[in-house]
Structure formats: structure tokens, C-alpha cells
Design a protein around this motif. Structure first.
Motif, short mmCIF file in Angstrom:
data_model
loop_
_atom_site.label_atom_id
_atom_site.label_comp_id
_atom_site.label_asym_id
_atom_site.label_seq_id
_atom_site.Cartn_x
_atom_site.Cartn_y
_atom_site.Cartn_z
N GLY A 187 15.60 -15.07 0.90
CA GLY A 187 15.26 -14.76 -0.47
C GLY A 187 15.13 -13.29 -0.78
N ASP A 188 15.21 -12.40 0.21
CA ASP A 188 15.10 -10.96 -0.03
C ASP A 188 16.46 -10.39 -0.41
N GLY A 240 14.16 -7.20 -4.34
CA GLY A 240 13.47 -8.40 -4.79
C GLY A 240 13.16 -9.31 -3.63
N ASP A 241 12.20 -10.21 -3.84
CA ASP A 241 11.77 -11.12 -2.79
C ASP A 241 11.43 -12.46 -3.43
N VAL A 242 12.31 -13.46 -3.22
CA VAL A 242 12.07 -14.80 -3.75
C VAL A 242 11.12 -15.54 -2.82
N ALA A 281 15.84 -20.53 -0.96
CA ALA A 281 15.45 -19.23 -1.50
C ALA A 281 16.67 -18.37 -1.76
N MET A 337 17.78 -16.47 -5.10
CA MET A 337 18.03 -15.03 -5.01
C MET A 337 19.33 -14.67 -5.71
N TYR A 342 18.85 -14.66 -9.46
CA TYR A 342 18.17 -13.44 -9.93
C TYR A 342 19.12 -12.24 -9.94
N ALA A 399 9.53 -14.78 -7.99
CA ALA A 399 10.01 -13.69 -7.15
C ALA A 399 9.30 -12.41 -7.54
N CYS A 406 9.70 -8.17 -7.66
CA CYS A 406 10.85 -7.28 -7.86
C CYS A 406 10.36 -5.87 -8.17
N HIS A 447 5.43 -6.47 -6.91
CA HIS A 447 6.03 -5.97 -5.69
C HIS A 447 5.23 -4.80 -5.13
N THR A 486 10.84 -4.77 1.02
CA THR A 486 10.11 -6.02 0.79
C THR A 486 8.94 -6.12 1.75
#
Length: 407
Positions: free
Chosen positions: A204-205, A222-224, A231, A235, A238, A272, A274, A293, A340
Motif C-alpha cells: 500500500g505504500d 502515500g501509505d494505504v 492495499a 494504492m 489513489y 490512507a 499522504c 502523514h 512512509t
């Protein structure tokens, strides 16, 4: 007709069946302990030799030249001629898994052999070939070997299905792992991504760069929430939304607001965090906005690290909005690092202590952006991180007055 036993009397052959099955239960449990087909075949042949002695091997249904016995256990010299085994395996494949064991006798009958179907639910995988000196195989032994082979075939089927699905997942993950956009040439950028675990290629990153007007570049990490393929799918959603929204050249906090509105309209979208940085080389400035974030780090011309405070809004997908910008001076010798939380966080450790560990990292004064990432990953032991890690490092290039694009 078969005579009916008197009340309380059970035929001797019926008593032997559950006893034989009970004795086989530990042997069956020792076959298919992994999702590795080769290991399953080896477990099958070892157990076959343990049950009936002699030698055992697996032979597939392939017809290619050079086919040989596999997973041989015991003395390979006892095994029957490979041509007979191939013919027997093909015959079993044609008859289906209900085919009876096919006996074999060497010249003079001194070395009896047996080929048992290796099949389950109509899926043939060849045969289990057994041989020994002297004593022919009994019907009970053949039945026991057939049960072992059926057990192994079931696990071989699972192993192949697992391999097929894993291949599909890997292909999808490679498709999801799209390269970020290209920044303007007035910016040096390096990106590194390290998914947690051994089986995942992407999670997810994510990192992204988007070219804007007037030489500016949008940098994004970003980090889901979550890991793995699910994920990664969110991602990608997004990232696609970001690219579309960023094309309007909005300031970072308004990009986050629109991303939040878009994600909150989809109930299945995972939240997420961000961080967006808009770098403006002409003004030597960076404008930042955060959706839950961690703050970015900046490395000065002497290699010292500090964190840039950024107002933190809610994560994306909550629909709460409320994002604010923060603008800082960014000179060409300085390096901006976005990351992240997997880079710094440790289970049970306060996040401020984790960030202090990053701020204590010193870099060589002349280190390039790739070297900066190498250093931070090594010093923070990112190889053993407990979460996915994504890092982006960016530095302004000094403008050359002779460069027409710069003018």
C-alpha cells in the motif's frame, strides 16, 4: 450372494479394513506437509518404501525424451524398466484415478513391481512405481499404496493451484507497481520501495512525481492501510486520482481535499495517509500539506538532518478535510526526504523517539540523492522493517544561466 453375518458376528475381512486404515493414518499425515510438489513426491516415496520395502519413485505422464524417475527412495536398481513405467502411467491416466494397480514382473519374476495411479478428482499426475526383491505385492499392500498416492496427488493439485494463483498475483502486482512520473530536469529525484515480507512485490505504500507548470514538481508519498494485494489495489486508485487532480495545478492542501472527497465517496476504499510537497525551483521554496502523514526530513549542506513541521490533517478517505499548507525555503544544497512510517516505526516505540532516530542520521556533505537513500535505509535497518517502506529524496539542481529552459 454374500452371506449375511449373524447378529454380533463381523466378517474377518471387514475387521481388517479399519485396522489397516488406522495404521495408515500417521503415514497419510506425513505426506503433503508443504505446498512444494517436489517435497510431497519425496514424502510419498519415502513412506512407500517404509510400508512395503524395496524402492519407490514417481513418474509423470509426460512423453518427452529423457523422462526419468523422480523422488527416488530406496535402491534405484530395483525399479522396473522406465519404458514399462511410462506405458503404465499413460494407461492409468487414460483409465482415470479408479484404475487398478498395474503389476510388473522382471524376467523370472524375481523382482516384482507395481504402478499405482497418482490421481485425484479426475486430475492425473502420473504414477507411483514400487519394486522389491522376491515377494510379490499383496492386494492389501497395493490398496495401501493407492491411498498414499491419492493423498499425495491431492496435495500436488493444491501445490500447482497455489503456484498458478501466486503467478497471477505476481503479474498483477508487477502491473500495479507502476513507475512514478518524471520530474522536471531542474530536480534530482531518487525513489526506493521495500515491501514487507518475502512474497509481496508491492503493497500500500507509494511515491509519485507530477510535473506542473513553470518548472514546478509535485512530490508525493502515500501509505494505504493494510498490506498485500488488497492495499495495492487501493494504492493504485489513489495514484490515479492524484494524477487527475494534480493536472489542475492546485496547491497541495487543495489536492488533498479533493483526494479525500473522492476516496470517501467509495465506501470500500481503505483510508490512507499522504504527504504532498510542491517544489518551486524559481523561488527556491517547497510547500507541504499532510493527511495524517509523518513530516518530511531535510538534509542541509553539511549533512545534518532536521524535520520540517507540517500541519497534520485527517487521513484520506475520512471525508473530514481540513488540510493546511506550510511553506519553507529549499536551497539547492539541501535534500528533501519524504518517507512512509515503515522506515522509522518500531512496535511498542513512541513515534517521537522513532523520528529522533532519523534526525540523528548524518550524511556526507556531497552525497547524491541515491546515496542519501542508501544511507538512511542502512542506518535505520530498513531491511528488517515491520512495515512497507517507501522513500523519496529530492534536491534542486543549480540553475545554469546559459540554460535556455532555465531562462
Amino acid at each position: 450372494m454374500r452371506p449375511v453375518a449373524a447378529s454380533g458376528d463381523v466378517p474377518e475381512q471387514d475387521l481388517a479394513v479399519p485396522t489397516r486404515l488406522a495404521a495408515l493414518r500417521p503415514a497419510l499425515a506425513g505426506i503433503g506437509t508443504t505446498l512444494d510438489e517436489g517435497a510431497t513426491c519425496a514424502e510419498l516415496t519415502r513412506e512407500a518404501v517404509r510400508q512395503v520395502g524395496g524402492a519407490a519413485a514417481v513418474l509423470g505422464v509426460a512423453d518427452e525424451p529423457g523422462v526419468a524417475y523422480e523422488a527416488v527412495a530406496g535402491d534405484p536398481a530395483l525399479l522396473p524398466d522406465i519404458r514399462w513405467a511410462m506405458a503404465a502411467a499413460r494407461q492409468e491416466s487414460a483409465l482415470g484415478e479408479a484404475a487398478p494397480p498395474i503389476p510388473y514382473a522382471s524376467h523370472g519374476g524375481a523382482r516384482p513391481g507395481l504402478c499405482v495411479p497418482l490421481a485425484t478428482d479426475g486430475h492425473p499426475y502420473g504414477g507411483l512405481v514400487c519394486a522389491r526383491e522376491g515377494t510379490p505385492f499383496t492386494a492389501e499392500e497395493a490398496e495401501s499404496l493407492a491411498l498414499l498416492a491419492e493423498r499425495a496427488a491431492s496435495h500436488i493439485r493444491h501445490a500447482r493451484e497455489h503456484e498458478r494463483v501466486s503467478g497471477i498475483v505476481g503479474d498483477l502486482q508487477r502491473a500495479l507497481l507502476a513507475e512514478p512520473g518524471r520530474p522536471h530536469p531542474n530536480l534530482d529525484v531518487a525513489i526506493r520501495y521495500m515491501p514487507v515480507g518475502q512474497s509481496a512485490l508491492v503493497g500500500g505504500d507509494w511515491c509519485e512525481t507530477v510535473r506542473l507548470h513553470f518548472g514546478r514538481t509535485l512530490l508525493v508519498v502515500g501509505d494505504v492501510m493494510g498490506h498485500g494485494l488488497e492495499a495495492a489495489v487501493d494504492m493504485t486508485a489513489y495514484r490515479s486520482s492524484l494524477r487527475y487532480i494534480a493536472s489542475a495545478d492546485l496547491p497541495p492542501h487543495r489536492v488533498l481535499r479533493q483526494l479525500d472527497d473522492s476516496a470517501s465517496a467509495e465506501p470500500d476504499r481503505r483510508p490512507a495517509t499522504c504527504l504532498i510537497a510542491r517544489v518551486d525551483p524559481n523561488r527556491a521554496q517547497v510547500t507541504l500539506a499532510s493527511a495524517g502523514h509523518l513530516p518530511p526530513a531535510v538534509i542541509d549542506e553539511k549533512g545534518r538532518t532536521s524535520l520540517l513541521p507540517v500541519p497534520v490533517g485527517p487521513p484520506l478517505g475520512t471525508g473530514l478535510g481540513g488540510y493546511e499548507p506550510a511553506t519553507y525555503q529549499l536551497d539547492p544544497p539541501q535534500t528533501l526526504v519524504l518517507f512512509t512510517d515503515g522506515l522509522v516505526e518500531h512496535r511498542g516505540e513512541d513515534i517521537d523517539h522513532s523520528l529522533d532516530r532519523l534526525a540523528s542520521v548524518d550524511f556526507e556533505a556531497a552525497a547524491g540523492v541515491e546515496q542519501v537513500i542508501d544511507t538512511v535505509l542502512a542506518r535505520l535497518d530498513a531491511r528488517h522493517a515491520e512495515d512497507d517502506v517507501a522513500v523519496l529524496a529530492a534536491r534542486l539542481r543549480r540553475r545554469d544561466p546559459r540554460d535556455g529552459e532555465a531562462r
